[in-house]
Each structure stands twice: as C-alpha cells, then as structure tokens.
Design an enzyme around this catalytic site. Structure first.
Site, PDB file in Angstrom:
ATOM      1  N   GLN A  36       0.835  -1.206   0.000  1.00 24.27           N
ATOM      2  CA  GLN A  36       0.000   0.000   0.000  1.00 24.27           C
ATOM      3  C   GLN A  36       0.870   1.257   0.000  1.00 24.27           C
ATOM      4  O   GLN A  36       0.540   2.247   0.634  1.00 24.27           O
ATOM      5  CB  GLN A  36      -0.923   0.008   1.224  1.00 24.27           C
ATOM      6  CG  GLN A  36      -1.889  -1.151   1.246  1.00 24.27           C
ATOM      7  CD  GLN A  36      -2.751  -1.128   2.486  1.00 24.27           C
ATOM      8  OE1 GLN A  36      -2.274  -1.017   3.613  1.00 24.27           O
ATOM      9  NE2 GLN A  36      -4.049  -1.234   2.282  1.00 24.27           N
ATOM     10  N   CYS A  37       1.953   1.210  -0.746  1.00 27.93           N
ATOM     11  CA  CYS A  37       2.943   2.282  -0.763  1.00 27.93           C
ATOM     12  C   CYS A  37       2.986   2.889  -2.164  1.00 27.93           C
ATOM     13  O   CYS A  37       2.687   2.208  -3.149  1.00 27.93           O
ATOM     14  CB  CYS A  37       4.301   1.671  -0.395  1.00 27.93           C
ATOM     15  SG  CYS A  37       5.732   2.755  -0.553  1.00 27.93           S
ATOM     16  N   GLY A  38       3.376   4.128  -2.262  1.00 31.64           N
ATOM     17  CA  GLY A  38       3.529   4.756  -3.567  1.00 31.64           C
ATOM     18  C   GLY A  38       4.576   4.070  -4.431  1.00 31.64           C
ATOM     19  O   GLY A  38       4.558   4.186  -5.653  1.00 31.64           O
ATOM     20  N   LEU A  39       5.485   3.317  -3.809  1.00 34.60           N
ATOM     21  CA  LEU A  39       6.525   2.602  -4.547  1.00 34.60           C
ATOM     22  C   LEU A  39       6.115   1.170  -4.894  1.00 34.60           C
ATOM     23  O   LEU A  39       6.881   0.453  -5.542  1.00 34.60           O
ATOM     24  CB  LEU A  39       7.827   2.587  -3.740  1.00 34.60           C
ATOM     25  CG  LEU A  39       8.434   3.963  -3.430  1.00 34.60           C
ATOM     26  CD1 LEU A  39       9.662   3.823  -2.542  1.00 34.60           C
ATOM     27  CD2 LEU A  39       8.779   4.699  -4.708  1.00 34.60           C
ATOM     28  N   THR A  40       4.916   0.762  -4.495  1.00 28.92           N
ATOM     29  CA  THR A  40       4.448  -0.604  -4.742  1.00 28.92           C
ATOM     30  C   THR A  40       4.546  -1.017  -6.207  1.00 28.92           C
ATOM     31  O   THR A  40       4.858  -2.183  -6.491  1.00 28.92           O
ATOM     32  CB  THR A  40       3.014  -0.788  -4.197  1.00 28.92           C
ATOM     33  OG1 THR A  40       3.034  -0.529  -2.782  1.00 28.92           O
ATOM     34  CG2 THR A  40       2.492  -2.181  -4.438  1.00 28.92           C
TER      35      THR A  40
END
Length: 159
Positions: A35-39
């Site tokens: 659930q991360c912007g880098l996912t």
C-alpha cells in the site's frame, strides 16, 4: 563471517525457509509494502527476476508494516503481489525492518551496509544485493528502480 545462508525466515505461506537454500545465487532482498507509492516496483522486480533467474538471481520480498503501509493478513499481501503485479519470486512473511524487533536478516543487512540514518531502513523498497558468496554487495535507496539495478545484477551474476 556471517552470510545470508546463516539466516532463516518464514514464507508468506507460513513454511520455514532456510536462506542457505539460496547459497551460490545472487539474491536481491527487498522490504516491500503493498500500500505504498513505490508498490509498482513489484512489476520491475518481477521483470528482473524472470530475466535473470536462470542465470542465478533470486528476488526475496519481505513485506513490512514498519511504515504502516502493509496489509494485516498474508492472504491480502499475496493477493496484491500476485494479482496486481504477477509476482512469482519468493515472498516471506511480514517482518519488522527497524527497531529491536527487526528480523535478524535485516539487522545483519543494515549492519553490513549502514547507508543513511546510521543503518536504519529509510522506507519501503530498500534493496540489498547479496553476492553468490552470501555477502552484501550493495544497498540501494527505495527510489532506486529495479531497472536501475540491472547493471549491478549483471555484474554480480558474472562473478
């Protein structure tokens, strides 16, 4: 001298994993979060894995909620990784990467390559490249994309 082979982990499915099973391989260890912007980096990590696995590369994903961006259940984590990004590389059970309860493999990785913040993992998708000898070659920032690792991976595989 400590190497990656000295550690054990638990697979996302709950089975024990002896990291000595990866002896002689080049291993990219990544703390992940679904659930991360880098996912979206999962996609690039999977591409690297598929391209170089026959040459000896293994990508090991270690989900972590150390930055409050990971699902609670292994099933939810697996669903995001597999359905959204087609991940086929080994995924471990959720671990802590910082603090006194950090998984031993991350305690070791951070000690080997301290990086910024005195060794602490700064964010999700910090990457550690481990050579065929089980020793850490390099640590990469979360924002270093999997494609930017290609040359380092190729060099490690060539040795």
């Amino acid at each position: 001298m400590t190497t990656l082979s000295d550690f054990q982990a638990e697979a996302l499915t709950g089975q024990p994993v002896d990291l000595a099973d990866y002896a002689g391989k080049v291993v990219l260890v990544v703390n992940t979060a679904s659930q991360c912007g880098l996912t979206p980096q999962f996609e690039g990590l999977e591409q690297l894995y598929r391209e170089f696995q026959d040459g000896g590369l293994v990508v090991l994903g270690f989900p972590s909620d150390s930055f409050n961006q990971e699902h609670d259940s292994a099933d939810e984590i697996a669903e995001v990784c597999q359905q959204n990004y087609g991940v086929t590389f080994p995924m471990m059970a959720k671990v802590a990467v910082n603090g006194s309860d950090a998984h031993p493999v991350f305690q070791w990785l951070k000690e080997e390559k301290k990086g910024m913040l005195g060794g602490a993992i700064k964010w999700n998708f910090t990457k550690f490249l481990v050579g065929r000898d089980g020793r850490v070659i390099e640590r990469f920032a979360p924002t270093t994309t999997p494609d930017q690792l290609r040359d380092d991976v190729e060099r490690a595989l060539a040795t």
